[in-house]
Scaffold this motif. Structure first.
Motif, PDB file in Angstrom:
ATOM      1  N   ASP A  75       0.860  -1.181   0.000  1.00 50.58           N
ATOM      2  CA  ASP A  75       0.000   0.000   0.000  1.00 50.58           C
ATOM      3  C   ASP A  75       0.900   1.235   0.000  1.00 50.58           C
ATOM      4  O   ASP A  75       1.727   1.390   0.894  1.00 50.58           O
ATOM      5  N   PRO A  76       0.770   2.109  -1.012  1.00 48.68           N
ATOM      6  CA  PRO A  76       1.630   3.300  -1.058  1.00 48.68           C
ATOM      7  C   PRO A  76       1.456   4.213   0.161  1.00 48.68           C
ATOM      8  O   PRO A  76       2.385   4.894   0.565  1.00 48.68           O
ATOM      9  N   ALA A  77       0.269   4.191   0.762  1.00 45.36           N
ATOM     10  CA  ALA A  77      -0.004   5.046   1.918  1.00 45.36           C
ATOM     11  C   ALA A  77       0.504   4.434   3.228  1.00 45.36           C
ATOM     12  O   ALA A  77       0.729   5.158   4.191  1.00 45.36           O
ATOM     13  N   ASP A  78       0.660   3.127   3.248  1.00 43.74           N
ATOM     14  CA  ASP A  78       1.102   2.432   4.461  1.00 43.74           C
ATOM     15  C   ASP A  78       1.853   1.179   4.038  1.00 43.74           C
ATOM     16  O   ASP A  78       1.244   0.159   3.713  1.00 43.74           O
ATOM     17  N   GLY A  79       3.154   1.259   4.010  1.00 40.23           N
ATOM     18  CA  GLY A  79       3.999   0.173   3.528  1.00 40.23           C
ATOM     19  C   GLY A  79       3.843  -1.142   4.265  1.00 40.23           C
ATOM     20  O   GLY A  79       4.280  -2.188   3.788  1.00 40.23           O
ATOM     21  N   ARG A  80       3.215  -1.118   5.431  1.00 38.00           N
ATOM     22  CA  ARG A  80       3.000  -2.359   6.184  1.00 38.00           C
ATOM     23  C   ARG A  80       1.832  -3.164   5.633  1.00 38.00           C
ATOM     24  O   ARG A  80       1.717  -4.348   5.904  1.00 38.00           O
ATOM     25  N   ARG A  81       0.955  -2.506   4.887  1.00 33.03           N
ATOM     26  CA  ARG A  81      -0.242  -3.174   4.363  1.00 33.03           C
ATOM     27  C   ARG A  81       0.013  -3.731   2.973  1.00 33.03           C
ATOM     28  O   ARG A  81       0.661  -3.096   2.150  1.00 33.03           O
ATOM     29  N   ARG A  82      -0.550  -4.918   2.734  1.00 30.64           N
ATOM     30  CA  ARG A  82      -0.502  -5.508   1.394  1.00 30.64           C
ATOM     31  C   ARG A  82      -1.878  -5.405   0.780  1.00 30.64           C
ATOM     32  O   ARG A  82      -2.890  -5.679   1.421  1.00 30.64           O
ATOM     33  N   LEU A  83      -1.906  -5.024  -0.499  1.00 31.19           N
ATOM     34  CA  LEU A  83      -3.160  -4.884  -1.240  1.00 31.19           C
ATOM     35  C   LEU A  83      -3.254  -6.001  -2.266  1.00 31.19           C
ATOM     36  O   LEU A  83      -2.269  -6.338  -2.924  1.00 31.19           O
ATOM     37  N   LEU A  84      -4.444  -6.538  -2.431  1.00 35.59           N
ATOM     38  CA  LEU A  84      -4.675  -7.670  -3.324  1.00 35.59           C
ATOM     39  C   LEU A  84      -5.583  -7.251  -4.475  1.00 35.59           C
ATOM     40  O   LEU A  84      -6.571  -6.544  -4.269  1.00 35.59           O
ATOM     41  N   THR A  85      -5.252  -7.708  -5.672  1.00 39.55           N
ATOM     42  CA  THR A  85      -6.033  -7.423  -6.869  1.00 39.55           C
ATOM     43  C   THR A  85      -5.999  -8.659  -7.763  1.00 39.55           C
ATOM     44  O   THR A  85      -4.988  -9.366  -7.810  1.00 39.55           O
ATOM     45  N   LEU A  86      -7.096  -8.909  -8.465  1.00 36.03           N
ATOM     46  CA  LEU A  86      -7.104 -10.000  -9.438  1.00 36.03           C
ATOM     47  C   LEU A  86      -6.325  -9.589 -10.684  1.00 36.03           C
ATOM     48  O   LEU A  86      -6.408  -8.445 -11.126  1.00 36.03           O
ATOM     49  N   THR A  87      -5.621 -10.542 -11.253  1.00 30.24           N
ATOM     50  CA  THR A  87      -4.993 -10.353 -12.557  1.00 30.24           C
ATOM     51  C   THR A  87      -6.052 -10.625 -13.629  1.00 30.24           C
ATOM     52  O   THR A  87      -7.186 -11.020 -13.307  1.00 30.24           O
ATOM     53  N   ALA A  88      -5.685 -10.477 -14.874  1.00 23.63           N
ATOM     54  CA  ALA A  88      -6.604 -10.820 -15.965  1.00 23.63           C
ATOM     55  C   ALA A  88      -7.006 -12.297 -15.853  1.00 23.63           C
ATOM     56  O   ALA A  88      -8.177 -12.656 -16.039  1.00 23.63           O
ATOM     57  N   LYS A  89      -6.052 -13.140 -15.529  1.00 27.24           N
ATOM     58  CA  LYS A  89      -6.330 -14.571 -15.354  1.00 27.24           C
ATOM     59  C   LYS A  89      -7.303 -14.785 -14.187  1.00 27.24           C
ATOM     60  O   LYS A  89      -8.222 -15.598 -14.278  1.00 27.24           O
ATOM     61  N   GLY A  90      -7.120 -14.042 -13.113  1.00 30.11           N
ATOM     62  CA  GLY A  90      -8.009 -14.127 -11.964  1.00 30.11           C
ATOM     63  C   GLY A  90      -9.405 -13.620 -12.280  1.00 30.11           C
ATOM     64  O   GLY A  90     -10.405 -14.205 -11.859  1.00 30.11           O
ATOM     65  N   ARG A  91      -9.476 -12.513 -13.034  1.00 30.89           N
ATOM     66  CA  ARG A  91     -10.787 -11.977 -13.423  1.00 30.89           C
ATOM     67  C   ARG A  91     -11.522 -12.967 -14.321  1.00 30.89           C
ATOM     68  O   ARG A  91     -12.741 -13.110 -14.230  1.00 30.89           O
ATOM     69  N   SER A  92     -10.790 -13.646 -15.174  1.00 27.76           N
ATOM     70  CA  SER A  92     -11.405 -14.646 -16.039  1.00 27.76           C
ATOM     71  C   SER A  92     -11.989 -15.793 -15.213  1.00 27.76           C
ATOM     72  O   SER A  92     -13.125 -16.225 -15.439  1.00 27.76           O
ATOM     73  N   LEU A  93     -11.224 -16.282 -14.252  1.00 29.37           N
ATOM     74  CA  LEU A  93     -11.716 -17.359 -13.387  1.00 29.37           C
ATOM     75  C   LEU A  93     -12.917 -16.876 -12.588  1.00 29.37           C
ATOM     76  O   LEU A  93     -13.938 -17.570 -12.517  1.00 29.37           O
ATOM     77  N   GLU A  94     -12.821 -15.701 -11.993  1.00 34.93           N
ATOM     78  CA  GLU A  94     -13.926 -15.168 -11.201  1.00 34.93           C
ATOM     79  C   GLU A  94     -15.173 -15.021 -12.063  1.00 34.93           C
ATOM     80  O   GLU A  94     -16.273 -15.348 -11.633  1.00 34.93           O
ATOM     81  N   GLY A  95     -15.007 -14.563 -13.284  1.00 28.28           N
ATOM     82  CA  GLY A  95     -16.136 -14.415 -14.201  1.00 28.28           C
ATOM     83  C   GLY A  95     -16.806 -15.741 -14.509  1.00 28.28           C
ATOM     84  O   GLY A  95     -18.038 -15.823 -14.536  1.00 28.28           O
ATOM     85  N   ARG A  96     -16.010 -16.770 -14.747  1.00 24.76           N
ATOM     86  CA  ARG A  96     -16.577 -18.105 -15.017  1.00 24.76           C
ATOM     87  C   ARG A  96     -17.357 -18.619 -13.819  1.00 24.76           C
ATOM     88  O   ARG A  96     -18.454 -19.157 -13.957  1.00 24.76           O
ATOM     89  N   LEU A  97     -16.776 -18.458 -12.637  1.00 24.76           N
ATOM     90  CA  LEU A  97     -17.420 -18.944 -11.420  1.00 24.76           C
ATOM     91  C   LEU A  97     -18.707 -18.176 -11.137  1.00 24.76           C
ATOM     92  O   LEU A  97     -19.756 -18.766 -10.868  1.00 24.76           O
ATOM     93  N   SER A  98     -18.635 -16.871 -11.211  1.00 28.88           N
ATOM     94  CA  SER A  98     -19.808 -16.053 -10.897  1.00 28.88           C
ATOM     95  C   SER A  98     -20.904 -16.200 -11.939  1.00 28.88           C
ATOM     96  O   SER A  98     -22.087 -16.116 -11.606  1.00 28.88           O
ATOM     97  N   ALA A  99     -20.537 -16.420 -13.185  1.00 30.28           N
ATOM     98  CA  ALA A  99     -21.553 -16.552 -14.239  1.00 30.28           C
ATOM     99  C   ALA A  99     -22.478 -17.731 -13.952  1.00 30.28           C
ATOM    100  O   ALA A  99     -23.700 -17.623 -14.119  1.00 30.28           O
ATOM    101  N   THR A 100     -21.924 -18.837 -13.501  1.00 27.27           N
ATOM    102  CA  THR A 100     -22.769 -20.004 -13.212  1.00 27.27           C
ATOM    103  C   THR A 100     -23.703 -19.702 -12.048  1.00 27.27           C
ATOM    104  O   THR A 100     -24.880 -20.071 -12.087  1.00 27.27           O
TER     105      THR A 100
END
Length: 139
Positions: A75-100
């Protein structure tokens, strides 16, 4: 209670098959879903949503990061914190799962009608802990 059991079983069955093809399980699904719904979510915030230990999250998050489904950054505002984001591959998996699951919910909602859907929402709100209800409050 049996209705909830059977609904949950059937709600997750198709996703379980998709996840199994990656060697993942339902815990991975929950992480992918909530990271997808909350880009740049902190590890702490995700732990609060999932109500699991850091150790449990680490066992699930590790493979998702190593296999390129989730990125982690400081986290740029607090170096002790880690931020998580889906990659394109993750968004694709999430989309498949949520679509069903969206399709299953949409079919049930169409069949039940608006009044029943609102009643169902009220029942679900009554089941979840009060502290989590504000996530779903309408403006």
């Amino acid at each position: 209670m049996e209705l909830l059991f059977f609904a949950y079983r059937d709600f997750t069955t198709e996703c379980d098959a998709i996840l199994a093809s990656y060697g993942f399980g339902r815990a991975h699904h929950r992480v992918v879903y909530f990271v997808g719904r909350n880009p740049d979510i902190s590890v702490t915030a995700l732990l609060e949503i999932l109500r699991i230990t850091k150790q449990s999250l680490s066992r699930v998050l590790g493979p998702l990061v190593r296999e390129g489904f989730v990125t982690t950054r400081q986290d740029p505002a607090d170096g002790r914190r880690r931020l998580l984001t889906l990659t394109a591959k993750g968004r694709s998996l999430e989309g498949r799962l949520s679509a069903t699951q969206r399709a299953r919910i949409a079919k049930a909602y169409r069949s039940a009608g608006g009044v029943a859907v609102e009643g169902y929402r009220e029942v679900l709100m009554g089941i979840i802990d009060e502290a989590d209800r504000r996530r779903f409050e309408r403006p």
